[in-house]
Design an enzyme around this catalytic site. Structure first.
Site, mmCIF file in Angstrom:
data_model
loop_
_atom_site.group_PDB
_atom_site.id
_atom_site.type_symbol
_atom_site.label_atom_id
_atom_site.label_comp_id
_atom_site.label_asym_id
_atom_site.label_seq_id
_atom_site.Cartn_x
_atom_site.Cartn_y
_atom_site.Cartn_z
ATOM 1 N N LYS A 1 14.142 -3.141 2.779
ATOM 2 C CA LYS A 1 13.309 -2.359 1.871
ATOM 3 C C LYS A 1 13.958 -1.011 1.572
ATOM 4 O O LYS A 1 13.965 -0.558 0.421
ATOM 5 C CB LYS A 1 11.916 -2.144 2.478
ATOM 6 N N VAL B 1 0.825 -1.202 0.000
ATOM 7 C CA VAL B 1 0.000 0.000 0.000
ATOM 8 C C VAL B 1 0.865 1.260 0.000
ATOM 9 O O VAL B 1 0.674 2.169 -0.806
ATOM 10 C CB VAL B 1 -0.950 0.024 1.220
ATOM 11 N N ARG C 1 0.913 -13.813 0.106
ATOM 12 C CA ARG C 1 0.489 -13.568 1.485
ATOM 13 C C ARG C 1 -0.804 -14.322 1.787
ATOM 14 O O ARG C 1 -1.808 -14.171 1.101
ATOM 15 C CB ARG C 1 0.273 -12.076 1.736
ATOM 16 N N THR D 1 -1.582 -4.782 9.382
ATOM 17 C CA THR D 1 -2.475 -5.110 10.505
ATOM 18 C C THR D 1 -2.831 -6.594 10.399
ATOM 19 O O THR D 1 -3.928 -6.944 9.978
ATOM 20 C CB THR D 1 -3.749 -4.245 10.494
ATOM 21 N N CYS E 1 -6.268 -9.039 2.736
ATOM 22 C CA CYS E 1 -7.479 -8.304 3.121
ATOM 23 C C CYS E 1 -8.709 -9.179 3.328
ATOM 24 O O CYS E 1 -9.288 -9.195 4.409
ATOM 25 C CB CYS E 1 -7.784 -7.233 2.073
#
Length: 429
Positions: free
Chosen positions: A41, A17, A331, A90, A265
């Site tokens: 990163k 994101v 993921r 999260t 998600c």
């Protein structure tokens, strides 16, 4: 400052994101500082190497060369910007409860560096009340008052990796602030970035919006997985039925079964909603049943694979490990769970995925195998778990002994290729 874009913006969390958002902000003329605790990163970005599929090296390099984009692991840089956007993960804890460690840490890092007039926007997916009950008290430890000394809002991220039609900029952006002034400041900024901004009355409404979107998909896809299992038992092709039902011009929206709901998600956000409901003494039978079905479809595919082959130690070749087509993201991919279970049951398993050159399965590194006629013909079963655009369906159809197709790669006219005929739910022979 909003109108002439002299604002400096910090993006905390440079993942799936945060990094695309940072690139969008740079393209809109803002000066952006990316902050992440992951030194790998930071180093990768500084070397002009992107680790996000939707961001190529050329785009990243141009952003760095423009001097409008810098990256750091030093949170002291937050004291030098006008806007801070939080895009940290999260995840779930082992007991399936929300893990807000990254959000809490980000808020603590901001609090000790909070400046007068700064706008803070949380974009990480979370349950209703997080912005007001968790982030706000931490920021107020600075001694500053929200709506007067600083501003705080919530705007749920809407990122669909690999989607070229609806990218970040042209996907409507929902915004809810702690106070009216918080909302107004955020809306003014985001109108400079997004094609459409959708205001809601509160941070809680904005937080719930994200959970509703993904719970809607979670429930409906789980329902279709159950229908696929039922169709398999009674010998009906689920894909044929879905197509027929989709011809109805009203009252029906198609959802599709698959090898379990994956990604960060859709399988996670409903459990955030369930968590806050249980805190209020409520519960959702839909979410509970959908989560159960999402586990059952994995078991069903593993069992069905062995039933199709009819022997105890088969050789199975998996095509596709990513949770959706044409991206490199594994993921929470149920394909990994299926891979694990097949091995645990005694199968000899190999795989091919053009986006995943290697993967750890049960602590052992597995490498993507090339697809050749010889490789395919030696396998007892080809198990299709991801329908990448470049899947060599003709090659599979010509040389495979058995194909278990969970993504409807073979449908319609494609069933006429080779000697394929369809038997029930996604099983081709």
């Amino acid at each position: 400052m909003i109108k002439d874009k002299t604002q400096k913006i910090a993006v905390i969390g440079l993942g799936f994101v945060g990094l695309p958002l940072a690139m969008l902000l740079v393209s809109k003329g803002f000066r952006v500082t990316g902050v992440d605790v992951d030194e790998k990163k930071i180093l990768s970005i500084k070397n002009g190497k992107s680790y996000i599929g939707d961001i190529n090296d050329d785009l990243l390099g141009k952003a760095l060369q423009s001097k409008s984009f810098t990256v750091t692991s030093n949170y002291d840089e937050l004291g030098k910007v006008d806007v801070i956007i939080i895009c940290v993960p999260t995840p779930l804890n082992h007991d399936q409860s929300p893990n807000l460690t990254y959000v809490r840490n980000a808020a603590e890092s901001i609090s000790t560096r909070l400046q007068d007039g700064q706008l803070v926007v949380l974009e990480s997916s979370t349950y209703p009340g997080t912005t007001r009950d968790l982030v706000l008290p931490i920021l107020e430890k600075s001694g500053k008052q929200v709506g007067k000394d600083f501003y705080l809002s919530y705007s749920p991220e809407r990122v669909d990796p690999g989607n070229k039609q609806y990218e970040i900029e042209n996907t409507p952006k929902v915004v809810g602030g702690i106070t009216n002034q918080c909302s107004e400041n955020t809306i003014k900024l985001y109108k400079q970035i997004y094609s459409e901004v959708v205001p809601v009355s509160s941070t809680e409404a904005a937080e719930f919006t994200k959970l509703l979107e993904n719970t809607y998909r979670f429930v409906n896809i789980s329902f279709m997985n159950e229908m696929a299992m039922i169709c398999n038992e009674i010998g009906i092709n689920i894909w044929e039925v879905i197509y027929a039902a989709s011809t109805k011009p009203y009252g029906y929206h198609p959802f599709y079964p698959g090898p379990g709901i994956s990604g960060h998600c859709i399988p996670v956000d409903p459990l955030y909603l369930q968590y806050i409901m249980e805190k209020k003494g409520l519960s959702s039978q839909f979410i509970h049943l959908s989560a159960q079905l999402n586990k059952e479809i994995v078991d069903f595919i593993v069992k069905r694979s062995f039933d199709i082959i009819g022997k105890d130690q088969p050789s199975i070749f998996i095509y596709g490990l990513t949770y959706k087509k044409d991206i490199g993201d594994i993921r929470d991919s149920r394909a990994i769970d299926i891979f694990n279970q097949l091995i645990e049951r005694g199968a000899e398993v190999s795989y091919h995925d053009p986006f995943v050159p290697e993967v750890m399965i049960n602590g052992i590194k597995q490498k993507s195998s090339p697809i050749t006629a010889e490789t395919i013909s030696k396998q007892d079963l080809i198990l299709i778990l991801t329908d990448h655009t470049d899947i060599p369906s003709d090659l599979l159809a010509e040389h495979a002994k058995l194909i278990f197709d969970t993504r409807a790669v073979f449908k319609g006219d494609s069933l006429n290729k080779g000697n394929i005929k369809q038997l029930g739910n996604g099983l081709l022979v």
